[in-house]
Design an enzyme around this catalytic site. Structure first.
Site, PDB file in Angstrom:
ATOM      1  N   LEU A   1     -47.255 -77.008 -38.551  1.00  0.00           N
ATOM      2  CA  LEU A   1     -48.545 -76.369 -38.284  1.00  0.00           C
ATOM      3  C   LEU A   1     -49.703 -77.369 -38.256  1.00  0.00           C
ATOM      4  O   LEU A   1     -49.701 -78.358 -38.979  1.00  0.00           O
ATOM      5  CB  LEU A   1     -48.813 -75.309 -39.352  1.00  0.00           C
ATOM      6  CG  LEU A   1     -47.758 -74.203 -39.446  1.00  0.00           C
ATOM      7  CD1 LEU A   1     -48.117 -73.227 -40.565  1.00  0.00           C
ATOM      8  CD2 LEU A   1     -47.592 -73.465 -38.130  1.00  0.00           C
ATOM      9  N   HIS A   2     -50.663 -77.055 -37.415  1.00  0.00           N
ATOM     10  CA  HIS A   2     -51.884 -77.862 -37.327  1.00  0.00           C
ATOM     11  C   HIS A   2     -53.098 -76.930 -37.268  1.00  0.00           C
ATOM     12  O   HIS A   2     -52.945 -75.693 -37.375  1.00  0.00           O
ATOM     13  CB  HIS A   2     -51.820 -78.808 -36.127  1.00  0.00           C
ATOM     14  CG  HIS A   2     -51.493 -78.119 -34.825  1.00  0.00           C
ATOM     15  ND1 HIS A   2     -52.310 -77.190 -34.254  1.00  0.00           N
ATOM     16  CD2 HIS A   2     -50.406 -78.217 -34.003  1.00  0.00           C
ATOM     17  CE1 HIS A   2     -51.786 -76.750 -33.119  1.00  0.00           C
ATOM     18  NE2 HIS A   2     -50.613 -77.353 -32.952  1.00  0.00           N
ATOM     19  N   GLU A   3     -54.260 -77.519 -37.108  1.00  0.00           N
ATOM     20  CA  GLU A   3     -55.501 -76.731 -37.141  1.00  0.00           C
ATOM     21  C   GLU A   3     -55.531 -75.625 -36.086  1.00  0.00           C
ATOM     22  O   GLU A   3     -56.137 -74.574 -36.292  1.00  0.00           O
ATOM     23  CB  GLU A   3     -56.718 -77.662 -36.945  1.00  0.00           C
ATOM     24  CG  GLU A   3     -56.994 -78.581 -38.123  1.00  0.00           C
ATOM     25  CD  GLU A   3     -57.439 -77.807 -39.370  1.00  0.00           C
ATOM     26  OE1 GLU A   3     -58.070 -76.744 -39.231  1.00  0.00           O
ATOM     27  OE2 GLU A   3     -57.125 -78.277 -40.485  1.00  0.00           O
ATOM     28  N   GLY A   4     -54.888 -75.874 -34.958  1.00  0.00           N
ATOM     29  CA  GLY A   4     -54.824 -74.842 -33.916  1.00  0.00           C
ATOM     30  C   GLY A   4     -54.121 -73.598 -34.430  1.00  0.00           C
ATOM     31  O   GLY A   4     -54.625 -72.474 -34.291  1.00  0.00           O
ATOM     32  N   HIS A   5     -52.961 -73.806 -35.063  1.00  0.00           N
ATOM     33  CA  HIS A   5     -52.243 -72.676 -35.643  1.00  0.00           C
ATOM     34  C   HIS A   5     -53.081 -71.969 -36.709  1.00  0.00           C
ATOM     35  O   HIS A   5     -53.073 -70.736 -36.808  1.00  0.00           O
ATOM     36  CB  HIS A   5     -50.936 -73.155 -36.292  1.00  0.00           C
ATOM     37  CG  HIS A   5     -49.964 -73.786 -35.336  1.00  0.00           C
ATOM     38  ND1 HIS A   5     -49.459 -75.057 -35.513  1.00  0.00           N
ATOM     39  CD2 HIS A   5     -49.407 -73.330 -34.193  1.00  0.00           C
ATOM     40  CE1 HIS A   5     -48.628 -75.341 -34.531  1.00  0.00           C
ATOM     41  NE2 HIS A   5     -48.576 -74.318 -33.715  1.00  0.00           N
TER      42      HIS A   5
ATOM     43  N   GLN B   1     -36.001 -73.027 -25.009  1.00  0.00           N
ATOM     44  CA  GLN B   1     -37.117 -73.531 -24.211  1.00  0.00           C
ATOM     45  C   GLN B   1     -37.115 -75.058 -24.072  1.00  0.00           C
ATOM     46  O   GLN B   1     -38.050 -75.635 -23.521  1.00  0.00           O
ATOM     47  CB  GLN B   1     -38.455 -73.026 -24.760  1.00  0.00           C
ATOM     48  CG  GLN B   1     -38.890 -73.603 -26.082  1.00  0.00           C
ATOM     49  CD  GLN B   1     -40.087 -72.849 -26.651  1.00  0.00           C
ATOM     50  OE1 GLN B   1     -39.992 -71.698 -27.077  1.00  0.00           O
ATOM     51  NE2 GLN B   1     -41.257 -73.472 -26.641  1.00  0.00           N
TER      52      GLN B   1
ATOM     53  N   LYS C   1     -54.408 -73.929 -25.527  1.00  0.00           N
ATOM     54  CA  LYS C   1     -53.884 -75.252 -25.181  1.00  0.00           C
ATOM     55  C   LYS C   1     -52.691 -75.112 -24.254  1.00  0.00           C
ATOM     56  O   LYS C   1     -52.572 -75.836 -23.275  1.00  0.00           O
ATOM     57  CB  LYS C   1     -53.492 -76.006 -26.460  1.00  0.00           C
ATOM     58  CG  LYS C   1     -53.412 -77.513 -26.277  1.00  0.00           C
ATOM     59  CD  LYS C   1     -51.998 -78.028 -26.080  1.00  0.00           C
ATOM     60  CE  LYS C   1     -51.248 -78.013 -27.383  1.00  0.00           C
ATOM     61  NZ  LYS C   1     -49.809 -78.277 -27.188  1.00  0.00           N
ATOM     62  N   ASP C   2     -51.811 -74.158 -24.574  1.00  0.00           N
ATOM     63  CA  ASP C   2     -50.693 -73.857 -23.684  1.00  0.00           C
ATOM     64  C   ASP C   2     -51.167 -72.816 -22.670  1.00  0.00           C
ATOM     65  O   ASP C   2     -50.789 -71.651 -22.726  1.00  0.00           O
ATOM     66  CB  ASP C   2     -49.506 -73.350 -24.497  1.00  0.00           C
ATOM     67  CG  ASP C   2     -49.055 -74.382 -25.516  1.00  0.00           C
ATOM     68  OD1 ASP C   2     -48.407 -75.356 -25.125  1.00  0.00           O
ATOM     69  OD2 ASP C   2     -49.394 -74.226 -26.703  1.00  0.00           O
TER      70      ASP C   2
ATOM     71  N   SER D   1     -48.344 -80.217 -32.321  1.00  0.00           N
ATOM     72  CA  SER D   1     -47.350 -80.753 -33.251  1.00  0.00           C
ATOM     73  C   SER D   1     -46.788 -82.074 -32.732  1.00  0.00           C
ATOM     74  O   SER D   1     -46.373 -82.928 -33.509  1.00  0.00           O
ATOM     75  CB  SER D   1     -46.215 -79.747 -33.440  1.00  0.00           C
ATOM     76  OG  SER D   1     -46.737 -78.503 -33.831  1.00  0.00           O
TER      77      SER D   1
END
Lengths: 286, 286
Positions: free
Chosen positions: B33-37, B61, B149-150, B186
């Protein structure tokens, strides 16, 4: 009985039922109901608080050149029969509300969709699993009812439910047959009186095959050849005769304990399907 | 915080919550996990009674040769961060319980899945939509949270929800950027200090492109060329630069009111993506 015409109406209906803690049995059909459909509705009625019948001739499961346009439609007749079958609601949407443009998403069960009926009808099962998945989502049905007549379809839908974690429970009910043994099908309407008699040979060939197998025959090719000859003799044009394993749909060379025989044959321009599950015991000497 | 390891545990958890009339916000991730999550979890917490974080490096995927095996995994770290983000449960299943054999069913969003990232990563989005569809079914989530982002992924999932009649509501949240503007990912963990500096040129090239567009440039190829040059100069290897229409993902020749620019570029062996939505007004003279 309620007539639901749009996805929004169906969602509202089903949410209202689930809010009361009641269950929904889903019977997906393309309409022009027959005794087979009635048996599904009756079982659905017995096992659920409410029965939802869907009547939708699904364009995505017909290939160009197939009978999408000529497929029998008669909603008035279906409503009457649905009432007799105990349906609480009919969902009969228009194609454009089911597939709003641009429509792009499909569910596909690989491998199983490419054999048997999937050889001639290449994208047929992709259309079936997509519409059925959509109906599962819209209705949040607790149980869904399909006929064993569409044997390959029932195996594919079972695989889809398992793989995609749909919560609905699948019920597959026995084939309902008309006099002489012809499997009930909306497409029987296409048959002339003479063709109906010819078409009965499909069921007869299955019975004869079962007799031979229970008598000890285990060579699948022998059984297949016997059926093919029988159908040709009756004037039918054989699409396929498959002797296979009931879960994987894989063809077998040696007939085992749970073998199905599935047939697709043309009677004039009408393509008919039928099948039989044949359970043998271990005790027969090979 | 509850740790759920199997589909059955997840179903039980979510049904229990819905039985109480409470809502679930779903945050599907591949972990690390990062700040986006964290921003997704916080929004989910604000809009729902319960937050379900899923941590699953989804094999379907990844193509052979991609970073499935090396993708960063650290469940202990994820649990700690999930707690900070306000998650009520983490679903972290094993691959074999997610895809029991024989696994055969896939959801595919046609057209949208074959462009941009789908060119190099041919079956990537089919894997994404399949796992996300499965998570929607298992969790019956009320809302689902994804990062902008995606960008392509968020458009594809929106189309899937609409087409297959999933009842979940989609929320797509802004990109969270680290210092210098590098989009949180990530995969940033793969970068050396020097590569991180190079990678910042991706965001810089997007900002410069926006400036040029707001200054009046409407020729997409000019903008694309400018970005490509900028990235190459920084030592990155460009996979694609797309200037397109935000709903259909179609490339455009002339930049309109709702244009996105999406970039995929390799920094060493690490493939990074980023994008920007650029809103112009009608009043600029072409």
């Amino acid at each position: 009985m309620k007539l639901l015409r749009t996805p929004a109406e169906l969602i509202k209906w089903s949410e209202n039922i689930h809010r009361k803690g009641l269950t929904i049995g889903l019977v997906p059909t393309m309409g022009y109901l027959h005794e087979g459909h009635l048996s599904l509705m009756k079982r659905a009625k017995a096992e659920n608080d409410k029965v939802l019948l869907t009547v939708f001739v699904n364009p995505s499961q017909f290939a160009p050149g197939e009978d999408y346009r000529s497929y029998p439609r008669n909603l008035k007749r279906d409503k009457r029969l649905a009432g007799q079958g105990g349906a609480d609601a009919i969902y009969a949407p228009k194609a454009r509300t089911v597939y709003p443009l641009p429509y792009r998403t499909y569910i596909n069960v690989e491998e199983l969709s490419g054999v048997m009926c999937g050889v001639r009808r290449e994208s047929h099962f992709k259309g079936v699993t997509t519409i059925v998945g959509k109906l599962f989502n819209l209705s949040s049905a607790d149980r869904a009812y399909f006929g064993r007549k569409d044997f390959q379809q029932s195996v594919i839908i079972g695989q889809m439910i398992r793989d995609l974690d749909f919560k609905v429970k699948l019920r597959v009910l026995p084939i309902v047959r008309a006099r002489g043994g012809l499997a009930e099908s909306s497409r029987n309407k296409y048959l002339t009186g003479r063709q109906r008699k010819q078409a009965i040979s499909i069921y007869q060939s299955l019975r004869e095959a079962r007799k031979v197998i229970l008598g000890g025959e285990r060579r699948a090719d022998r059984v297949r050849d016997q059926i093919t000859r029988r159908l040709k003799k009756a004037g039918l044009s054989v699409d396929y005769v498959t002797v296979g394993e009931a879960k994987s749909l894989d063809s077998v060379k040696v007939i085992g304990k749970n073998t199905y025989i599935a047939i697709a044959a043309f009677c004039g321009k009408t393509r008919l399907i039928d099948n039989m599950l044949i359970k043998t015991t271990r005790h027969i000497i090979l």
